[in-house]
Design a protein around this motif. Structure first.
Motif, mmCIF file in Angstrom:
data_model
loop_
_atom_site.group_PDB
_atom_site.id
_atom_site.type_symbol
_atom_site.label_atom_id
_atom_site.label_comp_id
_atom_site.label_asym_id
_atom_site.label_seq_id
_atom_site.Cartn_x
_atom_site.Cartn_y
_atom_site.Cartn_z
ATOM 1 N N LEU A 41 50.612 49.110 33.871
ATOM 2 C CA LEU A 41 50.366 49.083 35.313
ATOM 3 C C LEU A 41 51.637 48.794 36.094
ATOM 4 O O LEU A 41 51.896 49.403 37.137
ATOM 5 C CB LEU A 41 49.298 48.033 35.651
ATOM 6 N N ALA A 42 52.449 47.849 35.589
ATOM 7 C CA ALA A 42 53.669 47.471 36.300
ATOM 8 C C ALA A 42 54.672 48.618 36.363
ATOM 9 O O ALA A 42 55.366 48.788 37.372
ATOM 10 C CB ALA A 42 54.307 46.260 35.623
ATOM 11 N N ILE A 43 54.741 49.432 35.303
ATOM 12 C CA ILE A 43 55.745 50.499 35.237
ATOM 13 C C ILE A 43 55.208 51.826 35.767
ATOM 14 O O ILE A 43 55.914 52.557 36.471
ATOM 15 C CB ILE A 43 56.241 50.661 33.787
ATOM 16 N N CYS A 44 53.952 52.132 35.440
ATOM 17 C CA CYS A 44 53.393 53.436 35.814
ATOM 18 C C CYS A 44 52.613 53.416 37.121
ATOM 19 O O CYS A 44 52.437 54.470 37.747
ATOM 20 C CB CYS A 44 52.489 53.947 34.692
ATOM 21 N N LYS A 45 52.124 52.254 37.542
ATOM 22 C CA LYS A 45 51.367 52.137 38.800
ATOM 23 C C LYS A 45 51.936 51.003 39.659
ATOM 24 O O LYS A 45 51.206 50.096 40.071
ATOM 25 C CB LYS A 45 49.891 51.846 38.499
ATOM 26 N N PRO A 46 53.232 51.041 39.960
ATOM 27 C CA PRO A 46 53.853 49.892 40.644
ATOM 28 C C PRO A 46 53.300 49.629 42.043
ATOM 29 O O PRO A 46 53.222 48.474 42.460
ATOM 30 C CB PRO A 46 55.337 50.281 40.704
ATOM 31 N N LEU A 47 52.898 50.675 42.771
ATOM 32 C CA LEU A 47 52.401 50.490 44.133
ATOM 33 C C LEU A 47 51.026 49.812 44.159
ATOM 34 O O LEU A 47 50.677 49.158 45.140
ATOM 35 C CB LEU A 47 52.328 51.842 44.849
ATOM 36 N N HIS A 48 50.265 49.989 43.091
ATOM 37 C CA HIS A 48 48.921 49.407 43.029
ATOM 38 C C HIS A 48 48.855 48.195 42.106
ATOM 39 O O HIS A 48 47.775 47.639 41.894
ATOM 40 C CB HIS A 48 47.916 50.462 42.546
ATOM 41 N N TYR A 49 50.000 47.793 41.553
ATOM 42 C CA TYR A 49 50.018 46.734 40.542
ATOM 43 C C TYR A 49 49.467 45.416 41.083
ATOM 44 O O TYR A 49 48.681 44.742 40.416
ATOM 45 C CB TYR A 49 51.450 46.528 40.032
ATOM 46 N N GLY A 50 49.888 45.037 42.284
ATOM 47 C CA GLY A 50 49.444 43.762 42.857
ATOM 48 C C GLY A 50 47.947 43.688 43.044
ATOM 49 O O GLY A 50 47.336 42.615 42.914
ATOM 50 N N ILE A 51 47.329 44.832 43.349
ATOM 51 C CA ILE A 51 45.873 44.862 43.552
ATOM 52 C C ILE A 51 45.140 44.915 42.219
ATOM 53 O O ILE A 51 44.151 44.204 41.991
ATOM 54 C CB ILE A 51 45.484 46.081 44.419
ATOM 55 N N LEU A 52 45.625 45.787 41.310
ATOM 56 C CA LEU A 52 44.953 45.971 40.030
ATOM 57 C C LEU A 52 45.088 44.759 39.118
ATOM 58 O O LEU A 52 44.200 44.490 38.296
ATOM 59 C CB LEU A 52 45.518 47.210 39.320
ATOM 60 N N MET A 53 46.194 44.015 39.247
ATOM 61 C CA MET A 53 46.416 42.862 38.376
ATOM 62 C C MET A 53 46.570 41.607 39.240
ATOM 63 O O MET A 53 47.585 40.918 39.212
ATOM 64 C CB MET A 53 47.659 43.089 37.507
ATOM 65 N N ASN A 54 45.510 41.317 39.992
ATOM 66 C CA ASN A 54 45.539 40.124 40.835
ATOM 67 C C ASN A 54 45.256 38.875 40.005
ATOM 68 O O ASN A 54 44.950 38.959 38.810
ATOM 69 C CB ASN A 54 44.539 40.241 41.994
ATOM 70 N N SER A 55 45.343 37.719 40.638
ATOM 71 C CA SER A 55 45.216 36.444 39.925
ATOM 72 C C SER A 55 43.862 36.299 39.226
ATOM 73 O O SER A 55 43.794 35.876 38.074
ATOM 74 C CB SER A 55 45.437 35.291 40.906
ATOM 75 N N LYS A 56 42.796 36.675 39.924
ATOM 76 C CA LYS A 56 41.456 36.522 39.332
ATOM 77 C C LYS A 56 41.278 37.427 38.122
ATOM 78 O O LYS A 56 40.719 37.017 37.096
ATOM 79 C CB LYS A 56 40.394 36.833 40.395
ATOM 80 N N ARG A 57 41.782 38.663 38.220
ATOM 81 C CA ARG A 57 41.649 39.585 37.088
ATOM 82 C C ARG A 57 42.468 39.115 35.887
ATOM 83 O O ARG A 57 42.038 39.240 34.742
ATOM 84 C CB ARG A 57 42.082 40.991 37.505
ATOM 85 N N CYS A 58 43.641 38.574 36.153
ATOM 86 C CA CYS A 58 44.469 38.038 35.066
ATOM 87 C C CYS A 58 43.730 36.924 34.325
ATOM 88 O O CYS A 58 43.737 36.872 33.095
ATOM 89 C CB CYS A 58 45.795 37.501 35.615
ATOM 90 N N GLN A 59 43.112 36.032 35.088
ATOM 91 C CA GLN A 59 42.378 34.928 34.471
ATOM 92 C C GLN A 59 41.198 35.441 33.661
ATOM 93 O O GLN A 59 40.937 34.961 32.556
ATOM 94 C CB GLN A 59 41.910 33.960 35.553
ATOM 95 N N HIS A 60 40.485 36.439 34.192
ATOM 96 C CA HIS A 60 39.339 36.999 33.463
ATOM 97 C C HIS A 60 39.784 37.643 32.154
ATOM 98 O O HIS A 60 39.132 37.481 31.117
ATOM 99 C CB HIS A 60 38.627 38.024 34.340
ATOM 100 N N LEU A 61 40.898 38.381 32.194
ATOM 101 C CA LEU A 61 41.389 39.044 30.988
ATOM 102 C C LEU A 61 41.852 38.030 29.943
ATOM 103 O O LEU A 61 41.583 38.189 28.750
ATOM 104 C CB LEU A 61 42.542 39.988 31.347
ATOM 105 N N ALA A 62 42.528 36.981 30.398
ATOM 106 C CA ALA A 62 43.020 35.968 29.464
ATOM 107 C C ALA A 62 41.867 35.176 28.853
ATOM 108 O O ALA A 62 41.777 35.046 27.622
ATOM 109 C CB ALA A 62 43.995 35.031 30.175
ATOM 110 N N TRP A 63 41.005 34.656 29.705
ATOM 111 C CA TRP A 63 39.896 33.849 29.194
ATOM 112 C C TRP A 63 38.912 34.693 28.392
ATOM 113 O O TRP A 63 38.288 34.208 27.440
ATOM 114 C CB TRP A 63 39.192 33.123 30.329
#
Length: 303
Positions: A127-149
């Motif tokens: 996402l960071a390399i191929c979708k940089p313009l949408h990265y902040g939305i697609l990988m927001n704080s809540k989604r990061c926590q859901h993926l990790a937990w």
């Protein structure tokens, strides 16, 4: 007579872990090597966690997942290596069956978590390399926590299912495990109970925790490499390759050895090789994680 038979079947309360007993002549060099590996692994992963927590510049999804991975590797090494080191210092190589199953529970839970967490990290890089313009939305704080937990929860849920069935097994001899930790395959071989159900469950869970994450990781890197090849700047290509290659090295070693040990049909040749392959995903991967991510990442190396 039935009670007497059950009593005889449950007399075994300990396993004998052979470990690296066939290399007793190298006992001291191996002990020193593994001790250094353990200290470097623990120190490196702990430093990464502390650095990520205290440095605001590293409060991003990539380093959030890296912090989770370092915490996981810290626990992972502590589950396996202390027991191996102790076996070099003592002639006692026995372990209570309940302790052996507990060790497998933590090993299985942490290994399963790492399978998903590594694929999440590759998806984050995609996402960071191929979708940089949408990265902040697609990988927001809540989604990061859901993926990790979610990775942690699924890993330990799967391990709990296997451990619950394993704790009901009966062991009536022999009690020798030709391994350096309590893995599922050598434990099941020693049981007098019917292990067909648990063997099938382990195969299905191993497939689910290795094949889909590995495919996702490979697909992510295909897209990343395709994107990198279109970068006009040579410096930009080198920087991106440097960031991704370190993750790809760990992923290849980790998934590759796990799939060989847990998914491929057992054969006499593989049985002799499994102990060697286990070194890669239990000892080498936790060591490589802090070394690769710290030495090859400019943001981590900044004072």
């Amino acid at each position: 007579m039935m009670n007497m038979g059950m009593k005889n079947q449950t007399e075994i309360t300990e396993f004998i872990l052979l470990g690296f007993g066939d290399l007793r002549s190298l006992r001291i060099p191996l002990f020193l090597l593994l001790l250094i590996i353990y200290l470097v692994t623990m120190t490196g992963n702990l430093l990464i966690v502390v650095l990520i927590v205290n440095d605001r510049h590293l409060h991003s999804p990539m380093y959030f997942f890296l912090g989770n991975l370092s915490c996981l590797e810290f626990c992972y090494s502590s589950t396996i290596l202390p027991r191996i080191l102790a076996s070099f210092l003592s002639s006692k190589t026995t372990i209570f069956i309940r302790i052996c199953i507990i060790q497998y529970f933590f090993f299985g839970g942490l290994a399963g978590t790492e399978c998903y967490l590594l694929s999440v990290m590759s998806y984050d890089r995609y996402l960071a390399i191929c979708k940089p313009l949408h990265y902040g939305i697609l990988m927001n704080s809540k989604r990061c926590q859901h993926l990790a937990w979610g990775s942690w929860f699924n890993g330990f849920l799967a391990s709990a299912m296997v451990t619950l069935l394993m704790s009901q097994l009966i062991f009536c001899g022999p009690n020798v495990i030709n391994h350096f930790f309590c893995d599922s395959s050598p434990i099941l071989k020693l049981s007098c109970s019917d292990t067909q159900l648990i063997s099938m469950l382990i195969f299905l869970l191993s497939s689910a925790f290795t094949l889909p994450p590995f495919v996702l990781t490979v697909m992510s890197y295909i897209c990343i490499i395709s994107k990198i090849l279109r970068i006009p700047s040579v410096t930009g290509r080198q920087k991106t390759f440097s960031t991704c290659s370190s993750h790809l090295i760990v992923v290849t070693i980790f998934y590759g050895t796990l799939m060989i040990v847990y998914i491929l049909p057992e054969s006499k040749e593989l049985m002799n090789l499994n102990k060697v392959l286990s070194v890669f995903y239990t000892i080498l991967t936790p060591l490589l994680n802090p070394l690769i991510y710290s030495l090859r990442n400019q943001e981590v190396k900044k004072p």
